[in-house]
Design a protein around this motif. Structure first.
Motif, PDB file in Angstrom:
ATOM      1  N   GLY A 166      36.738  45.749  16.725  1.00 29.38           N
ATOM      2  CA  GLY A 166      37.260  46.228  15.465  1.00 29.38           C
ATOM      3  C   GLY A 166      36.206  46.994  14.681  1.00 29.38           C
ATOM      4  N   ASP A 167      36.630  47.754  13.687  1.00 32.42           N
ATOM      5  CA  ASP A 167      35.699  48.630  12.979  1.00 32.42           C
ATOM      6  C   ASP A 167      34.651  47.845  12.192  1.00 32.42           C
ATOM      7  OD1 ASP A 167      37.925  47.838  11.383  1.00 32.42           O
ATOM      8  OD2 ASP A 167      37.306  49.249   9.850  1.00 32.42           O
ATOM      9  N   ASP A 168      35.027  46.703  11.601  1.00 33.26           N
ATOM     10  CA  ASP A 168      34.051  45.932  10.825  1.00 33.26           C
ATOM     11  C   ASP A 168      32.957  45.357  11.722  1.00 33.26           C
ATOM     12  OD1 ASP A 168      35.256  46.430   8.405  1.00 33.26           O
ATOM     13  OD2 ASP A 168      36.522  44.639   8.454  1.00 33.26           O
ATOM     14  N   PHE A 169      33.340  44.839  12.881  1.00 28.37           N
ATOM     15  CA  PHE A 169      32.338  44.316  13.803  1.00 28.37           C
ATOM     16  C   PHE A 169      31.475  45.442  14.377  1.00 28.37           C
ATOM     17  CE2 PHE A 169      34.652  40.467  13.419  1.00 28.37           C
ATOM     18  CZ  PHE A 169      33.792  39.455  13.818  1.00 28.37           C
ATOM     19  N   ASP A 170      32.071  46.613  14.529  1.00 30.71           N
ATOM     20  CA  ASP A 170      31.297  47.770  14.969  1.00 30.71           C
ATOM     21  C   ASP A 170      30.261  48.140  13.912  1.00 30.71           C
ATOM     22  OD1 ASP A 170      30.684  50.043  16.644  1.00 30.71           O
ATOM     23  OD2 ASP A 170      31.762  51.265  15.180  1.00 30.71           O
ATOM     24  N   MET A 171      30.664  48.151  12.641  1.00 30.67           N
ATOM     25  CA  MET A 171      29.732  48.453  11.558  1.00 30.67           C
ATOM     26  C   MET A 171      28.631  47.399  11.468  1.00 30.67           C
ATOM     27  SD  MET A 171      30.613  51.321  10.086  1.00 30.67           S
ATOM     28  CE  MET A 171      30.824  51.830  11.818  1.00 30.67           C
ATOM     29  N   LEU A 172      28.975  46.125  11.707  1.00 34.71           N
ATOM     30  CA  LEU A 172      27.973  45.062  11.697  1.00 34.71           C
ATOM     31  C   LEU A 172      26.966  45.261  12.819  1.00 34.71           C
ATOM     32  CD1 LEU A 172      26.931  42.312  10.643  1.00 34.71           C
ATOM     33  CD2 LEU A 172      28.556  41.217  12.221  1.00 34.71           C
ATOM     34  N   ASN A 173      27.440  45.600  13.995  1.00 33.85           N
ATOM     35  CA  ASN A 173      26.553  45.783  15.136  1.00 33.85           C
ATOM     36  C   ASN A 173      25.656  47.002  14.970  1.00 33.85           C
ATOM     37  OD1 ASN A 173      25.640  45.036  17.798  1.00 33.85           O
ATOM     38  ND2 ASN A 173      26.801  46.786  18.596  1.00 33.85           N
ATOM     39  N   LYS A 174      26.136  48.006  14.232  1.00 34.69           N
ATOM     40  CA  LYS A 174      25.349  49.214  14.009  1.00 34.69           C
ATOM     41  C   LYS A 174      24.433  49.115  12.791  1.00 34.69           C
ATOM     42  CE  LYS A 174      28.688  52.312  16.204  1.00 34.69           C
ATOM     43  NZ  LYS A 174      29.710  53.379  15.996  1.00 34.69           N
ATOM     44  N   TYR A 176      25.339  48.736   9.561  1.00 37.21           N
ATOM     45  CA  TYR A 176      25.866  49.223   8.291  1.00 37.21           C
ATOM     46  C   TYR A 176      26.327  48.073   7.387  1.00 37.21           C
ATOM     47  CZ  TYR A 176      25.831  53.897  10.298  1.00 37.21           C
ATOM     48  OH  TYR A 176      25.435  55.078  10.857  1.00 37.21           O
ATOM     49  N   ILE A 177      26.523  46.900   7.944  1.00 42.00           N
ATOM     50  CA  ILE A 177      26.850  45.700   7.164  1.00 42.00           C
ATOM     51  C   ILE A 177      25.679  44.743   7.279  1.00 42.00           C
ATOM     52  CG2 ILE A 177      28.390  43.720   6.961  1.00 42.00           C
ATOM     53  CD1 ILE A 177      30.668  45.401   7.957  1.00 42.00           C
ATOM     54  N   ASP A 178      25.095  44.385   6.140  1.00 41.60           N
ATOM     55  CA  ASP A 178      23.924  43.507   6.115  1.00 41.60           C
ATOM     56  C   ASP A 178      24.398  42.053   6.066  1.00 41.60           C
ATOM     57  OD1 ASP A 178      21.507  42.322   5.866  1.00 41.60           O
ATOM     58  OD2 ASP A 178      20.941  43.297   3.979  1.00 41.60           O
ATOM     59  N   ALA A 179      24.073  41.306   7.115  1.00 41.60           N
ATOM     60  CA  ALA A 179      24.497  39.906   7.180  1.00 41.60           C
ATOM     61  C   ALA A 179      23.693  39.007   6.254  1.00 41.60           C
ATOM     62  CB  ALA A 179      24.379  39.399   8.624  1.00 41.60           C
ATOM     63  N   ASN A 180      22.604  39.522   5.672  1.00 40.00           N
ATOM     64  CA  ASN A 180      21.741  38.691   4.835  1.00 40.00           C
ATOM     65  C   ASN A 180      22.126  38.701   3.360  1.00 40.00           C
ATOM     66  OD1 ASN A 180      20.063  38.015   7.072  1.00 40.00           O
ATOM     67  ND2 ASN A 180      19.033  39.990   6.888  1.00 40.00           N
ATOM     68  N   VAL A 181      23.030  39.571   2.977  1.00 45.44           N
ATOM     69  CA  VAL A 181      23.439  39.622   1.579  1.00 45.44           C
ATOM     70  C   VAL A 181      24.474  38.527   1.306  1.00 45.44           C
ATOM     71  CG1 VAL A 181      22.978  42.092   1.463  1.00 45.44           C
ATOM     72  CG2 VAL A 181      25.275  41.296   2.006  1.00 45.44           C
ATOM     73  N   ASP A 182      24.795  38.371   0.028  1.00 49.11           N
ATOM     74  CA  ASP A 182      25.756  37.349  -0.358  1.00 49.11           C
ATOM     75  C   ASP A 182      27.115  37.603   0.286  1.00 49.11           C
ATOM     76  OD1 ASP A 182      26.421  35.036  -2.223  1.00 49.11           O
ATOM     77  OD2 ASP A 182      27.910  36.528  -2.834  1.00 49.11           O
ATOM     78  N   GLU A 183      27.818  36.526   0.636  1.00 51.47           N
ATOM     79  CA  GLU A 183      29.099  36.648   1.343  1.00 51.47           C
ATOM     80  C   GLU A 183      30.111  37.476   0.555  1.00 51.47           C
ATOM     81  OE1 GLU A 183      32.383  33.740   3.589  1.00 51.47           O
ATOM     82  OE2 GLU A 183      30.940  32.910   2.141  1.00 51.47           O
ATOM     83  N   GLY A 184      30.100  37.362  -0.747  1.00 53.66           N
ATOM     84  CA  GLY A 184      31.064  38.116  -1.548  1.00 53.66           C
ATOM     85  C   GLY A 184      30.755  39.590  -1.636  1.00 53.66           C
ATOM     86  N   SER A 185      29.588  40.001  -1.154  1.00 54.88           N
ATOM     87  CA  SER A 185      29.187  41.412  -1.245  1.00 54.88           C
ATOM     88  C   SER A 185      29.365  42.161   0.065  1.00 54.88           C
ATOM     89  CB  SER A 185      27.718  41.503  -1.696  1.00 54.88           C
ATOM     90  OG  SER A 185      27.536  40.870  -2.939  1.00 54.88           O
ATOM     91  N   ARG A 186      29.954  41.529   1.071  1.00 53.47           N
ATOM     92  CA  ARG A 186      30.175  42.211   2.351  1.00 53.47           C
ATOM     93  C   ARG A 186      31.597  41.963   2.831  1.00 53.47           C
ATOM     94  NH1 ARG A 186      28.865  37.430   5.378  1.00 53.47           N
ATOM     95  NH2 ARG A 186      26.963  36.423   4.587  1.00 53.47           N
ATOM     96  N   ARG A 187      32.022  42.801   3.763  1.00 51.02           N
ATOM     97  CA  ARG A 187      33.401  42.747   4.255  1.00 51.02           C
ATOM     98  C   ARG A 187      33.632  41.572   5.198  1.00 51.02           C
ATOM     99  NH1 ARG A 187      36.743  47.181   3.864  1.00 51.02           N
ATOM    100  NH2 ARG A 187      37.690  46.633   5.866  1.00 51.02           N
TER     101      ARG A 187
END
Length: 449
Positions: A166-174, A176-187
């Protein structure tokens, strides 16, 4: 006596001026040295200004290219997830007939969901299940269907299959989504991040070359969207534009330059052609909307309408370039042909046009490159529609690359940002290629008189 005195005074003044003019110049004098020094300094400043202008232009071009490239190169790669798929015969072909029609109607999406639940058996909540299913793209089921249709022997087997994510997991792997930020601040929530980490630890996440980007049409899902539909639409649109604008433009240029009498009417025509070259492109779009759609009732969002509209916009450019190329042919060529008995038409077709053709082709290619990058006139005639299917001809609904970029730039999903930049890179590559072809043709066929 008065006249004689005046004449003597004029001669004396002329002699003084002559003596001053004929006085030798002292090149070693400080004054001359200062003047020469000032001239050299002015020349150096002029060179510095020119080099600075070129440097600023190259810097701006580099910044633009880097900005687009850094955002768009990742679109050429896509994240894939490996799952163990059980090709259950009861789900795919219950009666074991092997009928492609039966296999094509099977619920392959359910096979993917079962594989995800088998991989993460602790997921039981309905909302968590919905999030888990987002690990794999909704289009992965179509890939499974095609795979089984091509190889029915897969039915009844259990295989590890790479499926598009899916596009969100693709963005995470690339990144573009920072896993270290607060949960409410990411998709993606913490559970989804955990599933991703588990798949990565198993070696079940991989980035591969995204060939679908070059072979598929538009889609609501970023990971499934491609530029092939827009590229084919651009091809048909430019084909219609070329077939209309090139012959009409060249014939008009030949008539105005070789046969038209120099009177008020031709002067008005020439002035209007020059003015049309400066008219905003959206005006041609309004003209196409009124004439081709409202009066002629041609199909909306079809390349034939786009080609007709862009042909109107491209004609002035081709006419002006063709006239300049024809005018550059020396008059001696015409005189020699006429002196040997050729008619005016033979002179033009056999001698003038072949010699002017490099310049004509250069102007035509530049005009076509301009048409390739136009968006405003095509928006006015409805080529902004969402088109999934690849157009099969000039009468089928289609869109073009600039409009496709406009559509993706307006989409809210983060994954469409890289798609937009990648499509711009492809469009710029086409434009550079076309302009490079124009330079090559001019250099190859250019004649020195």
């Amino acid at each position: 006596m008065t006249d004689m005195a005046s004449l003597m005074e004029d001669r004396a003044a002329a002699k003084v001026i002559s003596d001053k003019v004929q006085k030798p110049v002292d090149w070693d004098s400080p004054k001359i040295a200062r003047n020469i020094k000032k001239r050299y300094a002015a020349e150096r400043r002029f060179k510095i200004y020119g080099l600075s202008a070129i440097g600023v232009a190259l810097l701006a071009l580099f910044v633009l290219a880097f900005s687009i490239g850094s955002k768009g190169y990742t679109a050429f790669f896509q994240t894939y997830v490996q799952l163990e798929i059980n090709f259950d015969p009861a789900e795919i072909d219950p009666n074991g007939t092997g009928d492609p029609a039966v296999i094509g109607k099977a619920n392959f999406d359910d096979l993917i969901k079962k594989a995800l639940l088998a991989r993460f058996p602790d997921v039981t909540d309905r909302r968590d299940k919905r999030d888990l299913y987002g690990v794999v793209s909704g289009g992965a089921s179509y890939d499974l269907r095609e795979r089984v249709m091509e190889n029915p022997n897969l039915i009844g087997q259990t295989r590890k299959i790479w499926l598009i994510s899916g596009d969100d997991f693709d963005m995470l792997n690339k990144g573009y989504i920072d896993a270290n930020v607060d949960e409410g601040s990411r998709r993606l929530n913490d559970k989804e991040i955990g599933w991703y980490d588990a798949l990565v630890s198993d070696g079940a996440v991989e980035k591969k070359f995204h060939s679908r980007f070059f072979t598929s049409g538009d889609s609501r899902e970023p990971e499934l969207a491609g530029i092939w539909g827009a590229a084919v639409g651009s091809f048909y649109t430019l084909l219609v534009t070329l077939f209309l604008s090139f012959p009409i433009g060249v014939l008009a240029a030949v008539y105005l330059e070789e046969f038209a009498p120099k009177n008020r009417f031709t002067t008005i025509v020439e002035v209007n052609i020059n003015n049309l070259a400066a008219v905003p492109s959206i005006v041609f779009g309004l003209l196409g909307l009124e004439v081709y759609l409202n009066v002629m009732h041609l199909p909306r969002s079809a390349p034939v309408v786009g080609g007709l509209t862009l042909a109107l916009m491209t004609l002035p450019t081709i006419i002006i370039a063709s006239r300049a190329a024809i005018k550059a042919v020396p008059p001696s060529i015409r005189q020699a042909a006429l002196g040997l008995g050729a008619s005016p038409v033979q002179t033009v077709t056999h001698h003038v046009l072949p010699l002017a053709m490099p310049g004509i082709l250069t102007g035509t290619i530049i005009g076509m490159a301009q048409a390739l990058g136009e968006t405003a006139p095509l928006l006015m005639i409805g080529m902004v529609a969402f088109i999934v299917d690849i157009p099969g001809g000039a009468l089928d609904p289609a869109t073009v690359l600039p409009v496709q970029i406009y559509l993706w730039a307006d989409s809210p999903e983060r994954a469409f940002v890289e798609k937009t930049s990648a499509a711009i890179m492809v469009l710029l590559a086409f434009l550079i290629l076309m302009n490079g072809l124009a330079v090559y043709l001019r250099k190859k066929f250019e004649r020195k008189w």
